[in-house]
Design a protein around this motif. Sequence first.
Motif, PDB file in Angstrom:
ATOM      1  N   TYR A 277       0.706  -1.372   0.014  1.00  0.00           N
ATOM      2  CA  TYR A 277      -0.001  -0.142  -0.013  1.00  0.00           C
ATOM      3  C   TYR A 277       0.813   1.393   0.037  1.00  0.00           C
ATOM      4  CZ  TYR A 277       0.408   0.540   5.157  1.00  0.00           C
ATOM      5  OH  TYR A 277       0.756   0.725   6.484  1.00  0.00           O
ATOM      6  N   THR A 278       2.056   1.094   0.205  1.00  0.00           N
ATOM      7  CA  THR A 278       2.920   2.307   0.015  1.00  0.00           C
ATOM      8  C   THR A 278       3.792   2.379  -1.220  1.00  0.00           C
ATOM      9  OG1 THR A 278       4.813   1.276   1.316  1.00  0.00           O
ATOM     10  CG2 THR A 278       3.295   2.556   2.582  1.00  0.00           C
ATOM     11  N   VAL A 279       3.915   1.499  -1.734  1.00  0.00           N
ATOM     12  CA  VAL A 279       4.761   1.315  -2.973  1.00  0.00           C
ATOM     13  C   VAL A 279       3.901   1.018  -4.302  1.00  0.00           C
ATOM     14  CG1 VAL A 279       6.675   0.466  -4.349  1.00  0.00           C
ATOM     15  CG2 VAL A 279       6.769   0.802  -1.689  1.00  0.00           C
ATOM     16  N   VAL A 280       3.233  -0.140  -3.955  1.00  0.00           N
ATOM     17  CA  VAL A 280       2.310  -0.596  -5.443  1.00  0.00           C
ATOM     18  C   VAL A 280       1.217   0.170  -5.751  1.00  0.00           C
ATOM     19  CG1 VAL A 280       1.400  -2.693  -6.394  1.00  0.00           C
ATOM     20  CG2 VAL A 280       3.400  -3.005  -4.967  1.00  0.00           C
ATOM     21  N   ILE A 281       0.338   0.282  -4.787  1.00  0.00           N
ATOM     22  CA  ILE A 281      -0.938   1.163  -5.032  1.00  0.00           C
ATOM     23  C   ILE A 281      -0.844   2.302  -5.710  1.00  0.00           C
ATOM     24  CG2 ILE A 281      -3.030   1.905  -4.039  1.00  0.00           C
ATOM     25  CD1 ILE A 281      -3.103  -0.444  -2.091  1.00  0.00           C
ATOM     26  N   PRO A 282       0.072   3.277  -4.958  1.00  0.00           N
ATOM     27  CA  PRO A 282       0.220   4.499  -5.523  1.00  0.00           C
ATOM     28  C   PRO A 282       0.816   4.589  -7.025  1.00  0.00           C
ATOM     29  CG  PRO A 282       1.104   4.541  -3.371  1.00  0.00           C
ATOM     30  CD  PRO A 282       0.868   3.243  -3.791  1.00  0.00           C
ATOM     31  N   MET A 283       1.292   3.397  -7.275  1.00  0.00           N
ATOM     32  CA  MET A 283       1.797   3.202  -8.934  1.00  0.00           C
ATOM     33  C   MET A 283       0.708   2.856  -9.646  1.00  0.00           C
ATOM     34  SD  MET A 283       4.637   0.354 -10.248  1.00  0.00           S
ATOM     35  CE  MET A 283       3.592  -0.848  -9.774  1.00  0.00           C
ATOM     36  N   LEU A 284      -0.170   2.083  -9.117  1.00  0.00           N
ATOM     37  CA  LEU A 284      -1.203   1.476  -9.908  1.00  0.00           C
ATOM     38  C   LEU A 284      -2.541   2.448 -10.055  1.00  0.00           C
ATOM     39  CD1 LEU A 284      -1.638  -1.994  -8.529  1.00  0.00           C
ATOM     40  CD2 LEU A 284      -0.567  -1.530 -10.660  1.00  0.00           C
ATOM     41  N   ASN A 285      -2.646   3.161  -9.310  1.00  0.00           N
ATOM     42  CA  ASN A 285      -3.754   4.187  -9.397  1.00  0.00           C
ATOM     43  C   ASN A 285      -3.747   4.887 -10.525  1.00  0.00           C
ATOM     44  OD1 ASN A 285      -4.820   3.564  -7.031  1.00  0.00           O
ATOM     45  ND2 ASN A 285      -4.197   5.283  -5.846  1.00  0.00           N
ATOM     46  N   PRO A 286      -2.861   5.709 -11.175  1.00  0.00           N
ATOM     47  CA  PRO A 286      -2.932   6.523 -12.641  1.00  0.00           C
ATOM     48  C   PRO A 286      -2.998   5.395 -13.621  1.00  0.00           C
ATOM     49  CG  PRO A 286      -0.597   6.598 -11.579  1.00  0.00           C
ATOM     50  CD  PRO A 286      -1.386   6.018 -10.418  1.00  0.00           C
ATOM     51  N   MET A 287      -2.746   4.188 -13.464  1.00  0.00           N
ATOM     52  CA  MET A 287      -2.787   3.172 -14.470  1.00  0.00           C
ATOM     53  C   MET A 287      -4.256   2.547 -14.689  1.00  0.00           C
ATOM     54  SD  MET A 287       0.618   0.514 -14.084  1.00  0.00           S
ATOM     55  CE  MET A 287       2.201   1.435 -13.918  1.00  0.00           C
ATOM     56  N   ILE A 288      -4.929   2.519 -13.385  1.00  0.00           N
ATOM     57  CA  ILE A 288      -6.098   2.092 -13.423  1.00  0.00           C
ATOM     58  C   ILE A 288      -7.302   3.217 -13.889  1.00  0.00           C
ATOM     59  CG2 ILE A 288      -8.223   1.621 -11.890  1.00  0.00           C
ATOM     60  CD1 ILE A 288      -5.863   0.316  -9.720  1.00  0.00           C
ATOM     61  N   TYR A 289      -6.871   4.597 -13.773  1.00  0.00           N
ATOM     62  CA  TYR A 289      -7.765   5.622 -14.197  1.00  0.00           C
ATOM     63  C   TYR A 289      -7.552   5.803 -15.701  1.00  0.00           C
ATOM     64  CZ  TYR A 289      -9.983   6.857  -9.825  1.00  0.00           C
ATOM     65  OH  TYR A 289     -10.812   6.919  -8.670  1.00  0.00           O
ATOM     66  N   SER A 290      -6.302   5.506 -16.086  1.00  0.00           N
ATOM     67  CA  SER A 290      -6.041   5.513 -17.412  1.00  0.00           C
ATOM     68  C   SER A 290      -6.654   4.594 -18.490  1.00  0.00           C
ATOM     69  CB  SER A 290      -4.424   5.712 -17.479  1.00  0.00           C
ATOM     70  OG  SER A 290      -3.872   6.644 -17.060  1.00  0.00           O
ATOM     71  N   LEU A 291      -6.394   3.444 -17.743  1.00  0.00           N
ATOM     72  CA  LEU A 291      -6.796   2.095 -18.950  1.00  0.00           C
ATOM     73  C   LEU A 291      -8.402   1.941 -18.792  1.00  0.00           C
ATOM     74  CD1 LEU A 291      -3.965  -0.406 -17.894  1.00  0.00           C
ATOM     75  CD2 LEU A 291      -4.335   0.879 -19.659  1.00  0.00           C
ATOM     76  N   ARG A 292      -8.942   2.468 -17.757  1.00  0.00           N
ATOM     77  CA  ARG A 292     -10.360   2.189 -17.556  1.00  0.00           C
ATOM     78  C   ARG A 292     -11.368   3.455 -17.720  1.00  0.00           C
ATOM     79  NH1 ARG A 292     -11.684  -2.832 -15.962  1.00  0.00           N
ATOM     80  NH2 ARG A 292     -13.897  -2.004 -15.745  1.00  0.00           N
ATOM     81  N   ASN A 293     -10.612   4.451 -18.263  1.00  0.00           N
ATOM     82  CA  ASN A 293     -11.432   5.625 -18.298  1.00  0.00           C
ATOM     83  C   ASN A 293     -11.490   6.170 -19.704  1.00  0.00           C
ATOM     84  OD1 ASN A 293     -12.242   8.477 -18.028  1.00  0.00           O
ATOM     85  ND2 ASN A 293     -12.422   7.972 -15.808  1.00  0.00           N
TER      86      ASN A 293
END
Length: 315
Positions: A277-293
């Motif tokens: 939650y300190t390394v992986v999730i902050p990295m994934l968030n912009p990817m999630i919003y970019s790929l699914r939006n």
Amino acid sequence: MADNGTRLTEFILMGFQLQAELRLGLFFMFLSFYLITIVGNLGMIMLIQSDPQLHTPMYFFLSHLSFLDICYSSVIVPQLLETLGNNEVVFTYERCVTQFFFFTFYGSTECFLLAVMAYDRYVAICNPLLYAMAMTPQTRLGLVALAYSGAMVNGVVRSGCTFSISFCKSNQVDFFFCDLPPLLNLACSETKLREQVIFLFAFLVIITSVSVILVSYLFIIWAIRKIRTAGAKAKTFSTCASHMIVVALFFGTLIFMYLKGNIGKSLWEDKIVSVFYTVVIPMLNPMIYSLRNKEVKEALKKAFKRITTSQESSI
């Protein structure tokens, strides 16, 4: 306090205590994750600022989420890299307090902001005709300010309770940053009351945020059920999908880490979850919003097209 009765002036962060080759591999892996986090979230903020179609309440809140992810990750990851590089790191008492406060502050703010984003989706889907009136610029700023204010209170209380404890067992923190569970292991004074206060505030932050999110999505699901065509249902639900994934990842790890109690817990287990939650999730968030939006993907296409056109015209 230390073993000889004097006040601790420094802690030694023990990190992961792995072989040098494995630490080197993890160093470069986490460094790449951190760089992706910074570039991805900064890119998201710049994209939202540069594209007029993204100047909406939802993306206003998303830009703040990206800002928080940068700050949240930057409080921890440089320290993680230092422990991997040196195996153990000397950390001053004041630096430990500062890191602990900002880690709590940014994490709590993200909890509240995710709740605000769920409320924003509720208003947009359940009351679309009133959305513009309900989510004025003043309202948006007020909601964000409320998130930061609530997080500030939790940060002050959690830090105050933690560092009013006497530490005398050792100054060696078996972790890669100053977090609550490993610090409590060093306590030699009574911690039960302070732990209860810390747990209460953590519970209030999480339960308040989760309650707002759950209630918002219950109304959203009820509204989507009333939509007649499957295509319209899918389109409406797609505006929430990215947020739901981020919420599940973030709150799932927080609840596992801080609210499950001490049964069956180990510091090694805590380290792995903390990395997530300190390394992986902050990295994934912009990817999630970019790929699914769809709107973000369209804005990215326009941005790349402007860059390509600019490069061709300069040749």
